[in-house]
Design an enzyme around this catalytic site. Structure first.
Site: not given
Ligand code: URA
Length: 236
Positions: A101
């Site tokens: 993310d």
């Molecule tokens: N899980 C998440 O919630 N976000 C990420 O960026 C990676 C794994």
């Protein structure tokens, strides 16, 4: 891979130029003229352009320490792309093996070898990903068992696969998962009534993050092979 991609990966031609030379009948595969850019070719096929043998550039494998506020996309969107800090030729041929993310930091693996990244992202390969997680509330020790047994994420048909939760302090934990569902870590903690406030990926398989935020390096041969070995062992 598609013939137009093979031509791009073995010349300095753009995708449009590669399609043109294919359509004009200038490209042969194993001695036969091919005029469709969609023709599938293998790296060890004999491909020629106007009679000259083409060889694909070797695949590239990198790791990068993603900074917060960058995105795992080849182009800038609301946030800048993490590829901006990778100043190498033919950067547009690279893709990310397991996105993070925009607000997540840490280890990202990058390559132009689709068969290699398949070993990392496909759930059946059970490649482990280790995250350091900061939480908004103290966690109850019962979460260790819950994550081991699997939790129900909203909108998913099945429980999550067994995950290993290590409590470092009540609001600071380490989580190892082998899947990569959308926002998986945040959704797992939400399912037990907690909230992730900071998320950082430390490791993928045997590959440990060891560069500063925003920096990258090529993987060693051993690191690259650690994912091919997984493939071979499963095929045995
Ligand atoms: N899980 C998440 O919630 N976000 C990420 O960026 C990676 C794994």
């Amino acid at each position: 891979m598609r013939l137009d991609r093979f031509v791009c990966k073995s010349t300095e031609l753009t995708r449009a130029q590669a399609c043109s030379v294919i359509e004009r009948g200038e490209v042969c595969v194993n001695g036969q003229t091919m005029t469709s850019e969609r023709t599938q070719v293998h790296e060890n096929n004999q491909v020629t352009l106007n009679g000259v043998k083409l060889s694909c550039r070797p695949f590239r494998y990198l790791l990068l320490n993603k900074k917060a506020g960058t995105i795992c996309s080849n182009i800038d969107e609301v946030y800048p792309s993490l590829f901006n800090s990778i100043d190498i030729q033919h950067r547009d041929e690279l893709h990310i093996a397991g996105r993070l993310d925009a607000d997540t930091t840490g280890l990202v693996l990058i390559t132009d070898d689709g068969r290699w990244s398949f070993n990392i992202i496909t759930p059946s390969k059970q490649c482990s990903k280790v995250y350091r997680v900061s939480l908004s509330k103290p966690i109850d020790t019962s979460a260790v068992g819950k994550f081991k047994d699997g939790v129900q994420l909203q909108g998913e048909g099945q429980l999550t696969k067994p995950a290993i939760l290590t409590i470092i302090t009540p609001k600071d934990v380490r989580l190892t998962i082998t899947e990569g569902k959308f926002h998986q870590v945040k959704r797992m903690f939400a399912s037990i009534g907690n909230k992730v406030v900071k998320l950082h990926r430390e490791r993928i398989g045997d590959i440990q993050l060891d560069v500063e935020p925003g920096e990258w390096r090529y993987l060693t041969q051993l690191e690259v092979e650690s994912f091919f070995d997984r493939d071979r062992q499963e095929g045995e």
